[in-house]
Structures are given as C-alpha cells and as structure tokens.
Design an enzyme around this catalytic site. Structure first.
Site, mmCIF file in Angstrom:
data_model
loop_
_atom_site.group_PDB
_atom_site.id
_atom_site.type_symbol
_atom_site.label_atom_id
_atom_site.label_comp_id
_atom_site.label_asym_id
_atom_site.label_seq_id
_atom_site.Cartn_x
_atom_site.Cartn_y
_atom_site.Cartn_z
ATOM 1 N N ARG A 156 0.920 -1.329 -0.130
ATOM 2 C CA ARG A 156 -0.151 -0.118 0.007
ATOM 3 C C ARG A 156 0.931 1.277 -0.131
ATOM 4 O O ARG A 156 0.394 2.171 0.609
ATOM 5 C CB ARG A 156 -0.986 0.104 1.128
ATOM 6 C CG ARG A 156 -2.121 -0.958 0.979
ATOM 7 C CD ARG A 156 -3.402 -0.481 1.694
ATOM 8 N NE ARG A 156 -4.117 -1.629 2.243
ATOM 9 C CZ ARG A 156 -4.474 -2.041 3.316
ATOM 10 N NH1 ARG A 156 -3.826 -1.284 4.420
ATOM 11 N NH2 ARG A 156 -4.849 -3.100 3.823
ATOM 12 N N ARG A 188 -3.531 6.131 0.958
ATOM 13 C CA ARG A 188 -4.117 7.114 1.476
ATOM 14 C C ARG A 188 -3.391 8.155 2.407
ATOM 15 O O ARG A 188 -3.621 9.029 2.920
ATOM 16 C CB ARG A 188 -5.542 6.793 2.257
ATOM 17 C CG ARG A 188 -6.862 6.524 1.287
ATOM 18 C CD ARG A 188 -7.873 6.057 2.105
ATOM 19 N NE ARG A 188 -7.782 4.691 2.444
ATOM 20 C CZ ARG A 188 -8.598 3.915 3.252
ATOM 21 N NH1 ARG A 188 -9.761 4.635 3.687
ATOM 22 N NH2 ARG A 188 -8.262 2.772 3.744
ATOM 23 N N ARG A 245 -7.402 11.012 -5.652
ATOM 24 C CA ARG A 245 -8.754 10.237 -5.636
ATOM 25 C C ARG A 245 -9.910 10.857 -5.218
ATOM 26 O O ARG A 245 -11.209 10.133 -5.449
ATOM 27 C CB ARG A 245 -8.252 9.169 -4.628
ATOM 28 C CG ARG A 245 -7.420 8.024 -5.001
ATOM 29 C CD ARG A 245 -8.024 6.962 -5.572
ATOM 30 N NE ARG A 245 -9.151 6.172 -4.913
ATOM 31 C CZ ARG A 245 -10.611 6.332 -4.990
ATOM 32 N NH1 ARG A 245 -10.857 7.131 -5.971
ATOM 33 N NH2 ARG A 245 -11.400 5.838 -4.183
ATOM 34 N N ASP A 291 -6.724 -3.646 -7.365
ATOM 35 C CA ASP A 291 -7.372 -4.173 -6.002
ATOM 36 C C ASP A 291 -7.608 -5.510 -6.404
ATOM 37 O O ASP A 291 -7.826 -6.228 -7.358
ATOM 38 C CB ASP A 291 -8.675 -3.392 -5.847
ATOM 39 C CG ASP A 291 -9.291 -3.866 -4.347
ATOM 40 O OD1 ASP A 291 -10.137 -4.799 -4.547
ATOM 41 O OD2 ASP A 291 -8.973 -3.095 -3.513
ATOM 42 N N TYR A 319 -14.132 -13.298 0.620
ATOM 43 C CA TYR A 319 -15.011 -12.104 0.136
ATOM 44 C C TYR A 319 -16.166 -12.129 -0.508
ATOM 45 O O TYR A 319 -17.208 -11.699 -0.359
ATOM 46 C CB TYR A 319 -14.019 -11.044 -0.758
ATOM 47 C CG TYR A 319 -13.177 -10.362 0.176
ATOM 48 C CD1 TYR A 319 -13.748 -9.029 0.925
ATOM 49 C CD2 TYR A 319 -11.918 -10.289 0.018
ATOM 50 C CE1 TYR A 319 -12.760 -8.200 1.613
ATOM 51 C CE2 TYR A 319 -10.931 -9.596 0.761
ATOM 52 C CZ TYR A 319 -11.531 -8.570 1.556
ATOM 53 O OH TYR A 319 -10.511 -7.547 2.129
#
Length: 366
Positions: free
Chosen positions: A36, A40, A49, A85, A163
C-alpha cells in the site's frame, strides 16, 4: 532478449536490486518497498482520488499509472506495485462489488449457497474483462522509465472466496468457513474456478510488462493448519507451478512472492511451493523464519506497520534489529502489512532510508 515485456520496447531497468534479492543474489543494499505504498497516507493520493469512484479509478490506466508513480517521486523505493485491487477478479467473474465509504468493499449479492456458483462466469476472457489492468501495467512500465521494477499482483483463491461469500470484510469469516465445513466439494469447485482465472490474469500481467508477481492470501490466518493445507496451499502451489510452466515455454521467468498473512504454521510448506519469495507478517521472528525456511527462499517483510508511529530515531533502531535478524542476503524489506491511512509520510521516508543505510553498513562489515 526474451525477457517479459520486451515486445513493448520498455526503457532499460536501472535498479534491479529487488529482482536480484528475490532470486537470492548478492546486492549492495537491501531493497525495500511497502505494501500500500500508493495509498491514503499520501496527501497527493487523497487529492487525486477525491470524489472519484474507487473501481472507476481502477479501470483507468492513466489513473492507476499516476497513483503507482506517486510514492516513487517521494521515496527511493526499490520496487513499485501496480495500483489496483484484488476484487477485480470476482468482478471479472460477474459479481458486483462496490467500494462503500467508511465500510470498504461490499458485494450487494454475495454467494450464499452452492447453487449460487451458477451465477459466475466460468470461462473468463481476462483480456476483455481485465484488460484495463494490463493497459495500466504497460503504461506504467513506460512512464516509470526503468527506475525500478514493477510488481503485478492478485488475490489468492481462498481470500477471494471469503470476500465473495462474506460480502465484504469480516472478523470471523464464519460464513465463508461454514462453506469449507459444510460444502467442501462446492468450495473446491469455486477455488478451482478462481485459480484458473488467477493463472490467466497473472500471465496477462507478465505479458503486459509486470517484472514480478505477488499473490496475496490475506485471509490465511483465519484458517487452521488443516484447512490451510486443504483449501489454500494446494491452490497457491498450483498457481505458481502453472504460471512458471507457461512462462518457461516462452523462455521467460519472473520472481513470484507469496504473502499468506498470519499463516505462521504454514511457513515450511510455503517455502516449498515454487515461489522464490515468502512474504511475512510482523508476528514472525526473523531468525526463526530463516531457520524454518532453510535457505530455500528469499524472505520479504516484516516490520509492524504501527512501528511507523514511533519517533524517527526509534524507527532506525527497529529496522537495524530487523535486518540483523534476517541478514542482508535473499531479503526484501517491507512491512508486515499495508501502510495505514493515518501514517506520516516522513516516517515512511525514515524507514526506507534506514533500510538502505543499515544494510550498506552491514554489507561492508562482512
């Protein structure tokens, strides 16, 4: 040369430290990147974004390229990982996935019972469904100008399956684990379907220019050793073997990394699974990881991401101890998990710098 991606005439690679370490060769310094690293915690990432749908961003090669390159402008990382992703794979199989603010990825219609498998596309044309990732990789290979290698990645079958059944994140994963106990045949059927797509997806990434591949088994730790050996490991091995065999036919070879989070009981098995590199989370002691993997693989990891909340001088010390535990050969420094959104970019810089400085010092003393 017949190396991957040469058909696209990519710029010459200037820093191959990461690739050499992955293959266990000597390097001047220990290479470092962060899971990552395009994330963010970077103000420029948040700005870029802002107001855009997450999966729309994933489907834009230009956006993925820009987000992949942002951390390289700030830090001397030794590798980049394409911005994407893991859930693009269930999407390619026909499932609807949305990124819900404050909640994370959400499947409005998760798989509930084995008959729901009929909703899935069995034969996936990866070029058609995931071509946007391949375009992002090719574009990024050009724009990165040979600075560092570009890593492609995928989620592993069990993690994707969990998921698809849970419908999002979960603490217990009990809905997905219920399948393993109650519907083992259907579970294997789903895992095989996912494996087939993942193999094609990874091969497509290499054809597009990926110079290494990481397989994320993020939910390994929710399984016990018996279930891991039954529902995760065989598919992880199958992926590596099939990708390697296909690449070999073309005279190609890219290092592959397996990251099975919290699967410390599986270390020995993972180190004999056709991957060059085993990624580790922070719960594993570096020295014991070396002993248990017996020099069969390179290791990647495993600083606790929360160590980045420390004062700068402490970070340097933590890194030094980590390097002493792993040794500088056959080692790629990373965190034991991804960077968190509230982390200070300056401390990430301190981490990268410490890996380079300490490893250069240690290599001189040998």
């Amino acid at each position: 040369s017949d190396a991957p991606g040469f058909s696209q005439d990519f710029p010459q690679l200037k820093n191959d430290t990461f690739l050499r370490a992955a293959r266990g060769e000597e390097t001047e310094h220990v290479p470092v990147w962060c899971m990552r690293q395009a994330g963010r915690y970077l103000p420029e990432f948040r700005e870029f974004r802002a107001g855009k749908d997450f999966f729309d961003t994933c489907r834009s090669p230009e956006a993925c390229c820009e987000l992949t390159l942002q951390p390289l402008r700030r830090f001397p990382f030794d590798a980049a990982i394409i911005f994407s992703d893991i859930l693009v794979v269930p999407q390619a199989m026909g499932m609807d996935v949305q990124m819900v603010a404050g909640k994370g990825p959400t499947f409005p219609e998760p798989l509930k019972e084995p008959e729901d498998l009929q909703r899935l596309q069995v034969k996936v044309d990866v070029e058609k469904e995931l071509g946007y990732v391949f375009k992002a990789i090719t574009l990024t290979r050009h724009k990165i100008e040979g600075k560092v290698p570009l890593i492609g990645f995928t989620g592993a079958p069990w993690t994707l399956m969990s998921y698809m059944i849970e419908g999002g994140g979960s603490n217990t994963h009990s809905k997905a684990k219920r399948w393993l106990y109650r519907h083992p045949e259907a579970s294997h059927m789903l895992l095989k379907m996912l494996t087939d797509v993942v193999v094609e997806y990874l091969l497509g990434q290499v054809a597009a220019g990926a110079q290494a591949l990481q397989v994320f088994e993020s939910h390994a730790g929710i399984l016990g050793p018996v279930q891991f050996k039954d529902f995760s490991l065989p598919y992880l091995r199958d992926i590596a073997r099939r990708v390697k065999d296909k690449l070999k036919e073309k005279g190609q070879d890219v290092p592959m990394i397996v990251f099975a989070k919290d699967a410390h009981y599986g270390l020995e098995d993972l180190s004999q699974s056709y991957y060059e590199v085993v990624g580790l989370d922070w719960t594993i002691d570096p020295r014991s990881a070396r002993e248990r993997t017996g020099g069969r693989v390179s290791l990647q990891g495993n600083m606790d991401p929360c160590a980045l909340y420390s004062p700068k001088e402490c970070i340097s010390d933590i890194v030094r101890k980590m390097l002493e535990g792993f040794g500088t050969r056959g080692y790629i420094a990373n965190l034991g998990h991804g960077l968190y959104p509230d982390m200070d970019p300056e401390n990430v810089g301190t981490f990268v710098e410490a890996v380079h400085q300490h490893s250069i010092q240690m290599n001189k003393q040998v």
